[in-house]
Design a protein around this motif. Structure first.
Motif, PDB file in Angstrom:
ATOM      1  N   ALA A 203       0.843  -1.189   0.000  1.00 53.54           N
ATOM      2  CA  ALA A 203       0.000   0.000   0.000  1.00 53.54           C
ATOM      3  C   ALA A 203       0.882   1.244   0.000  1.00 53.54           C
ATOM      4  O   ALA A 203       1.991   1.240   0.540  1.00 53.54           O
ATOM      5  CB  ALA A 203      -0.915  -0.001   1.214  1.00 53.54           C
ATOM      6  N   ILE A 204       0.389   2.308  -0.615  1.00 51.34           N
ATOM      7  CA  ILE A 204       1.114   3.574  -0.696  1.00 51.34           C
ATOM      8  C   ILE A 204       0.318   4.660   0.021  1.00 51.34           C
ATOM      9  O   ILE A 204      -0.866   4.859  -0.259  1.00 51.34           O
ATOM     10  CB  ILE A 204       1.336   3.999  -2.158  1.00 51.34           C
ATOM     11  N   ASP A 205       0.945   5.330   0.949  1.00 49.17           N
ATOM     12  CA  ASP A 205       0.327   6.461   1.636  1.00 49.17           C
ATOM     13  C   ASP A 205       0.643   7.720   0.828  1.00 49.17           C
ATOM     14  O   ASP A 205       1.747   8.257   0.885  1.00 49.17           O
ATOM     15  CB  ASP A 205       0.879   6.582   3.056  1.00 49.17           C
ATOM     16  N   ALA A 206      -0.325   8.183   0.063  1.00 49.11           N
ATOM     17  CA  ALA A 206      -0.121   9.311  -0.834  1.00 49.11           C
ATOM     18  C   ALA A 206       0.285  10.576  -0.089  1.00 49.11           C
ATOM     19  O   ALA A 206       1.037  11.408  -0.608  1.00 49.11           O
ATOM     20  CB  ALA A 206      -1.388   9.579  -1.644  1.00 49.11           C
ATOM     21  N   ALA A 207      -0.201  10.723   1.142  1.00 44.87           N
ATOM     22  CA  ALA A 207       0.112  11.925   1.915  1.00 44.87           C
ATOM     23  C   ALA A 207       1.589  11.981   2.296  1.00 44.87           C
ATOM     24  O   ALA A 207       2.141  13.063   2.500  1.00 44.87           O
ATOM     25  CB  ALA A 207      -0.757  11.974   3.171  1.00 44.87           C
ATOM     26  N   LYS A 208       2.226  10.837   2.384  1.00 48.07           N
ATOM     27  CA  LYS A 208       3.629  10.794   2.777  1.00 48.07           C
ATOM     28  C   LYS A 208       4.584  10.775   1.586  1.00 48.07           C
ATOM     29  O   LYS A 208       5.770  11.062   1.746  1.00 48.07           O
ATOM     30  CB  LYS A 208       3.896   9.555   3.635  1.00 48.07           C
ATOM     31  N   CYS A 209       4.086  10.440   0.418  1.00 48.64           N
ATOM     32  CA  CYS A 209       4.959  10.244  -0.739  1.00 48.64           C
ATOM     33  C   CYS A 209       5.600  11.570  -1.159  1.00 48.64           C
ATOM     34  O   CYS A 209       4.915  12.504  -1.575  1.00 48.64           O
ATOM     35  CB  CYS A 209       4.158   9.664  -1.897  1.00 48.64           C
ATOM     36  N   PRO A 210       6.932  11.684  -1.071  1.00 43.94           N
ATOM     37  CA  PRO A 210       7.595  12.948  -1.411  1.00 43.94           C
ATOM     38  C   PRO A 210       7.529  13.231  -2.914  1.00 43.94           C
ATOM     39  O   PRO A 210       7.757  12.344  -3.736  1.00 43.94           O
ATOM     40  CB  PRO A 210       9.046  12.720  -0.960  1.00 43.94           C
ATOM     41  N   GLU A 211       7.234  14.469  -3.258  1.00 46.26           N
ATOM     42  CA  GLU A 211       7.152  14.853  -4.667  1.00 46.26           C
ATOM     43  C   GLU A 211       8.535  14.802  -5.311  1.00 46.26           C
ATOM     44  O   GLU A 211       9.508  15.318  -4.777  1.00 46.26           O
ATOM     45  CB  GLU A 211       6.571  16.257  -4.792  1.00 46.26           C
ATOM     46  N   GLY A 212       8.604  14.143  -6.465  1.00 42.66           N
ATOM     47  CA  GLY A 212       9.858  14.060  -7.211  1.00 42.66           C
ATOM     48  C   GLY A 212      10.828  13.005  -6.714  1.00 42.66           C
ATOM     49  O   GLY A 212      11.908  12.826  -7.287  1.00 42.66           O
ATOM     50  N   CYS A 213      10.458  12.287  -5.678  1.00 46.74           N
ATOM     51  CA  CYS A 213      11.351  11.248  -5.131  1.00 46.74           C
ATOM     52  C   CYS A 213      11.258   9.985  -5.975  1.00 46.74           C
ATOM     53  O   CYS A 213      10.173   9.554  -6.356  1.00 46.74           O
ATOM     54  CB  CYS A 213      10.969  10.948  -3.684  1.00 46.74           C
ATOM     55  N   ARG A 214      12.403   9.383  -6.261  1.00 46.71           N
ATOM     56  CA  ARG A 214      12.444   8.156  -7.048  1.00 46.71           C
ATOM     57  C   ARG A 214      13.066   7.001  -6.261  1.00 46.71           C
ATOM     58  O   ARG A 214      13.442   5.975  -6.841  1.00 46.71           O
ATOM     59  CB  ARG A 214      13.261   8.372  -8.321  1.00 46.71           C
ATOM     60  N   ALA A 215      13.172   7.137  -4.976  1.00 42.55           N
ATOM     61  CA  ALA A 215      13.904   6.152  -4.182  1.00 42.55           C
ATOM     62  C   ALA A 215      13.320   4.750  -4.313  1.00 42.55           C
ATOM     63  O   ALA A 215      14.047   3.769  -4.479  1.00 42.55           O
ATOM     64  CB  ALA A 215      13.924   6.576  -2.719  1.00 42.55           C
ATOM     65  N   CYS A 216      11.998   4.636  -4.249  1.00 43.69           N
ATOM     66  CA  CYS A 216      11.373   3.312  -4.305  1.00 43.69           C
ATOM     67  C   CYS A 216      11.547   2.670  -5.674  1.00 43.69           C
ATOM     68  O   CYS A 216      11.854   1.478  -5.785  1.00 43.69           O
ATOM     69  CB  CYS A 216       9.896   3.400  -3.939  1.00 43.69           C
ATOM     70  N   ALA A 217      11.353   3.465  -6.736  1.00 42.28           N
ATOM     71  CA  ALA A 217      11.488   2.937  -8.094  1.00 42.28           C
ATOM     72  C   ALA A 217      12.919   2.517  -8.381  1.00 42.28           C
ATOM     73  O   ALA A 217      13.163   1.484  -9.007  1.00 42.28           O
ATOM     74  CB  ALA A 217      11.018   3.972  -9.108  1.00 42.28           C
ATOM     75  N   ASP A 218      13.878   3.311  -7.943  1.00 40.02           N
ATOM     76  CA  ASP A 218      15.280   2.981  -8.181  1.00 40.02           C
ATOM     77  C   ASP A 218      15.709   1.736  -7.407  1.00 40.02           C
ATOM     78  O   ASP A 218      16.596   1.004  -7.841  1.00 40.02           O
ATOM     79  CB  ASP A 218      16.172   4.163  -7.790  1.00 40.02           C
ATOM     80  N   ALA A 219      15.074   1.492  -6.260  1.00 44.16           N
ATOM     81  CA  ALA A 219      15.457   0.352  -5.436  1.00 44.16           C
ATOM     82  C   ALA A 219      14.820  -0.952  -5.890  1.00 44.16           C
ATOM     83  O   ALA A 219      15.338  -2.029  -5.598  1.00 44.16           O
ATOM     84  CB  ALA A 219      15.068   0.617  -3.979  1.00 44.16           C
ATOM     85  N   CYS A 220      13.708  -0.881  -6.624  1.00 43.75           N
ATOM     86  CA  CYS A 220      12.981  -2.085  -7.017  1.00 43.75           C
ATOM     87  C   CYS A 220      13.808  -2.943  -7.973  1.00 43.75           C
ATOM     88  O   CYS A 220      14.209  -2.473  -9.046  1.00 43.75           O
ATOM     89  CB  CYS A 220      11.652  -1.724  -7.672  1.00 43.75           C
ATOM     90  N   PRO A 221      14.072  -4.202  -7.649  1.00 42.38           N
ATOM     91  CA  PRO A 221      14.939  -5.040  -8.475  1.00 42.38           C
ATOM     92  C   PRO A 221      14.297  -5.528  -9.767  1.00 42.38           C
ATOM     93  O   PRO A 221      15.003  -6.000 -10.672  1.00 42.38           O
ATOM     94  CB  PRO A 221      15.273  -6.221  -7.555  1.00 42.38           C
ATOM     95  N   THR A 222      12.979  -5.439  -9.885  1.00 43.19           N
ATOM     96  CA  THR A 222      12.307  -5.970 -11.075  1.00 43.19           C
ATOM     97  C   THR A 222      11.571  -4.895 -11.875  1.00 43.19           C
ATOM     98  O   THR A 222      10.894  -5.218 -12.847  1.00 43.19           O
ATOM     99  CB  THR A 222      11.289  -7.045 -10.673  1.00 43.19           C
ATOM    100  N   GLY A 223      11.692  -3.628 -11.481  1.00 40.54           N
ATOM    101  CA  GLY A 223      10.979  -2.569 -12.186  1.00 40.54           C
ATOM    102  C   GLY A 223       9.484  -2.604 -11.944  1.00 40.54           C
ATOM    103  O   GLY A 223       8.701  -2.120 -12.773  1.00 40.54           O
ATOM    104  N   ALA A 224       9.063  -3.158 -10.798  1.00 43.30           N
ATOM    105  CA  ALA A 224       7.637  -3.231 -10.498  1.00 43.30           C
ATOM    106  C   ALA A 224       7.054  -1.863 -10.166  1.00 43.30           C
ATOM    107  O   ALA A 224       5.845  -1.659 -10.292  1.00 43.30           O
ATOM    108  CB  ALA A 224       7.401  -4.193  -9.328  1.00 43.30           C
ATOM    109  N   ILE A 225       7.902  -0.933  -9.739  1.00 41.91           N
ATOM    110  CA  ILE A 225       7.444   0.411  -9.379  1.00 41.91           C
ATOM    111  C   ILE A 225       7.870   1.393 -10.454  1.00 41.91           C
ATOM    112  O   ILE A 225       9.053   1.465 -10.810  1.00 41.91           O
ATOM    113  CB  ILE A 225       8.015   0.846  -8.021  1.00 41.91           C
ATOM    114  N   THR A 226       6.923   2.116 -11.000  1.00 38.09           N
ATOM    115  CA  THR A 226       7.207   3.140 -11.998  1.00 38.09           C
ATOM    116  C   THR A 226       6.599   4.461 -11.545  1.00 38.09           C
ATOM    117  O   THR A 226       5.645   4.493 -10.759  1.00 38.09           O
ATOM    118  CB  THR A 226       6.641   2.756 -13.379  1.00 38.09           C
ATOM    119  N   LEU A 227       7.168   5.559 -12.054  1.00 38.75           N
ATOM    120  CA  LEU A 227       6.718   6.895 -11.678  1.00 38.75           C
ATOM    121  C   LEU A 227       6.363   7.695 -12.914  1.00 38.75           C
ATOM    122  O   LEU A 227       7.127   7.744 -13.876  1.00 38.75           O
ATOM    123  CB  LEU A 227       7.813   7.629 -10.896  1.00 38.75           C
ATOM    124  N   ALA A 228       5.202   8.304 -12.883  1.00 43.88           N
ATOM    125  CA  ALA A 228       4.810   9.264 -13.911  1.00 43.88           C
ATOM    126  C   ALA A 228       4.237  10.450 -13.138  1.00 43.88           C
ATOM    127  O   ALA A 228       4.960  11.150 -12.453  1.00 43.88           O
ATOM    128  CB  ALA A 228       3.780   8.643 -14.854  1.00 43.88           C
TER     129      ALA A 228
END
Length: 263
Positions: free
Chosen positions: A35-60
């Motif tokens: 689950a993702i807490d939208a209120a906590k998600c920092p704008e412009g942060c790519r930490a989760c996507a960069d850490a994902c080993p399979t590319g399961a997380i993408t950012l647009a």
């Protein structure tokens, strides 16, 4: 023999009551739907996507998680500076359409698997024979599928059984990323199953390639080779997740088709 019978009587009833009763409690270390807490998600942060080993997380314009690719590891959770990503204890993850495994930040529902159409439900609803195909898996998903045959789960009480020959099967249950070496074998096994038939992909490997995604020796999942009717994500999925998906496909669980997601 008498000692065996007496010991069995002392043990009492050991098969869980689910789905007629409550689901067994999940262990503390269980990782269900992220689950993702939208209120906590920092704008412009790519930490989760960069850490994902399979590319399961993408950012647009928002964070998007593909549960089919997700390994349910903790890399994204550990990488997020605001702890915006967490794992719930929701074991209900099976879907009928591959696209339904892709969830966006702020999305409120996950469309869970629905029952087969009336004709197939009449054929398979009370007796479903499956041929399990390990198409290059690590044996984790295979092990959790095998757990369903133990006395605690007793998959046979639902009329679901595994058979040795595809010619005696109503469908396939596929694990593993479908390696090049297993591609032809899977095609031939599928062709040997008489019509009508169903195909179930169990685990991240069988859905999208798992940790081997985009490797030149894998097909990135079963649906690159055969049509798939049910996707059950996880690495590996918990036996309860697998059972829940199978029962939903057969119309044995009708408590709604939506699973709430945190925002």
């Amino acid at each position: 023999m008498l000692k065996v019978v007496l010991a069995r009587l002392q043990q009492g009833h050991r098969t869980m009551k689910y789905p007629d009763g409550p689901a067994p409690p999940m262990p503390d270390r269980f990782r269900g739907r992220p689950a993702i807490d939208a209120a906590k998600c920092p704008e412009g942060c790519r930490a989760c996507a960069d850490a994902c080993p399979t590319g399961a997380i993408t950012l647009a314009d928002k964070v998007r998680i593909d549960l089919g690719k997700c390994l349910f590891c903790t890399d994204c959770v550990n990488a997020c500076p605001e702890q915006a990503i967490s794992y719930t204890t929701d074991y209900r993850l099976a879907v009928c359409q591959r696209n339904d495994l892709v969830i966006d930040q702020g999305e409120q529902v996950l469309e869970l698997a629905t029952a087969l159409d009336t004709k197939l439900k009449k054929l398979f609803g009370r007796s479903l024979k499956l041929r399990q195909v390990s198409a290059g898996g690590c044996n984790a998903c295979e092990s959790d599928v095998n757990v369903l045959n133990t006395v605690g789960w007793d998959l046979g009480r639902f009329g679901i059984q595994f058979v040795a020959s595809p010619r005696h099967a109503d469908g396939l249950l596929i694990t593993g990323p479908v390696t090049r070496n297993m591609e032809l074998a899977l095609k031939k096994t599928y062709d040997a199953v008489p019509e009508p038939k169903i195909v179930i992909a169990v685990g991240g490997c069988a859905i999208a390639g798992g940790p081997y995604i985009d490797h030149e020796q894998v097909n990135n999942g079963a649906d690159a080779v055969v049509p798939v009717d049910l996707y059950i994500p996880g690495c590996p999925p918990h036996p309860l997740t697998i059972l829940d998906g199978l029962l939903r496909l057969l119309g044995r669980i009708e408590d709604g088709t939506r699973s709430m997601s945190a925002t």
